[in-house]
Design a protein around this motif. Structure first.
Motif, short mmCIF file in Angstrom:
data_model
loop_
_atom_site.label_atom_id
_atom_site.label_comp_id
_atom_site.label_asym_id
_atom_site.label_seq_id
_atom_site.Cartn_x
_atom_site.Cartn_y
_atom_site.Cartn_z
N UNK A 1 0.84 -1.20 0.00
CA UNK A 1 0.00 0.00 0.00
C UNK A 1 0.88 1.26 0.00
N UNK A 2 1.94 1.25 0.79
CA UNK A 2 2.88 2.39 0.80
C UNK A 2 3.50 2.58 -0.57
N UNK A 3 3.99 1.51 -1.15
CA UNK A 3 4.65 1.59 -2.46
C UNK A 3 3.65 2.08 -3.52
N UNK A 4 2.43 1.56 -3.48
CA UNK A 4 1.41 1.98 -4.45
C UNK A 4 1.08 3.46 -4.28
N UNK A 5 0.90 3.91 -3.04
CA UNK A 5 0.57 5.31 -2.79
C UNK A 5 1.69 6.23 -3.26
N UNK A 6 2.93 5.87 -3.00
CA UNK A 6 4.06 6.68 -3.46
C UNK A 6 4.17 6.68 -4.98
N UNK A 7 3.88 5.54 -5.59
CA UNK A 7 3.92 5.44 -7.05
C UNK A 7 2.84 6.33 -7.68
N UNK A 8 1.66 6.31 -7.11
CA UNK A 8 0.57 7.17 -7.60
C UNK A 8 0.96 8.65 -7.45
N UNK A 9 1.53 9.00 -6.30
CA UNK A 9 1.94 10.39 -6.08
C UNK A 9 3.01 10.82 -7.09
N UNK A 10 3.95 9.94 -7.37
CA UNK A 10 4.99 10.26 -8.37
C UNK A 10 4.38 10.42 -9.76
N UNK A 11 3.46 9.54 -10.10
CA UNK A 11 2.79 9.64 -11.40
C UNK A 11 2.01 10.95 -11.51
N UNK A 12 1.29 11.32 -10.45
CA UNK A 12 0.55 12.58 -10.45
C UNK A 12 1.49 13.76 -10.64
N UNK A 13 2.63 13.74 -9.97
CA UNK A 13 3.62 14.80 -10.11
C UNK A 13 4.12 14.87 -11.54
N UNK A 14 4.43 13.71 -12.12
CA UNK A 14 4.89 13.64 -13.51
C UNK A 14 3.87 14.24 -14.47
N UNK A 15 2.62 13.84 -14.29
CA UNK A 15 1.56 14.34 -15.17
C UNK A 15 1.41 15.85 -15.04
N UNK A 16 1.50 16.36 -13.83
CA UNK A 16 1.39 17.81 -13.61
C UNK A 16 2.55 18.55 -14.29
N UNK A 17 3.75 17.98 -14.21
CA UNK A 17 4.90 18.59 -14.86
C UNK A 17 4.73 18.61 -16.39
N UNK A 18 4.21 17.52 -16.94
CA UNK A 18 3.99 17.45 -18.38
C UNK A 18 2.95 18.46 -18.83
N UNK A 19 1.89 18.64 -18.04
CA UNK A 19 0.86 19.62 -18.37
C UNK A 19 1.44 21.03 -18.38
#
Length: 99
Positions: free
Chosen positions: A77-95
């Protein structure tokens, strides 16, 4: 030959068990083992963190069955939550780069 996803899954299992069982139950992480895992494997996540209670907070949030240890399911659950947060950050940077 395994796929990249299979390799990632294997890595998660191996990393968890590398740290679990040094104290107490060999299939769970104690608070000390969790701290060692976080500081060794997620150095960027903890870098710059000044909160001395951060590991306590993470442990409390992860320990869904309240046994004062983190089992593999809780760790994932920790790894998944951190992975989601990193993906969200990546998407925001791309936008931001699009504008």
């Amino acid at each position: 030959m395994s796929t990249p996803l299979e390799d990632a899954m294997d890595s998660l299992i191996r990393i968890f068990h590398h740290y679990s069982g040094k104290e107490g139950d060999r299939y769970k992480l104690s608070k000390g083992e969790l701290k060692e895992l976080l500081t060794s494997e997620l150095t960027d996540f903890l870098s710059g963190e000044k909160d001395p209670l951060l590991v306590d907070k993470i442990m409390k949030d992860l320990d869904s069955n309240k046994d004062n240890e983190v089992d593999f399911n809780e760790f994932v659950i920790l790894v998944a939550a951190l992975t989601v947060a990193c993906n969200d950050f990546f998407e925001e940077q791309l936008k931001r780069e699009e504008f």
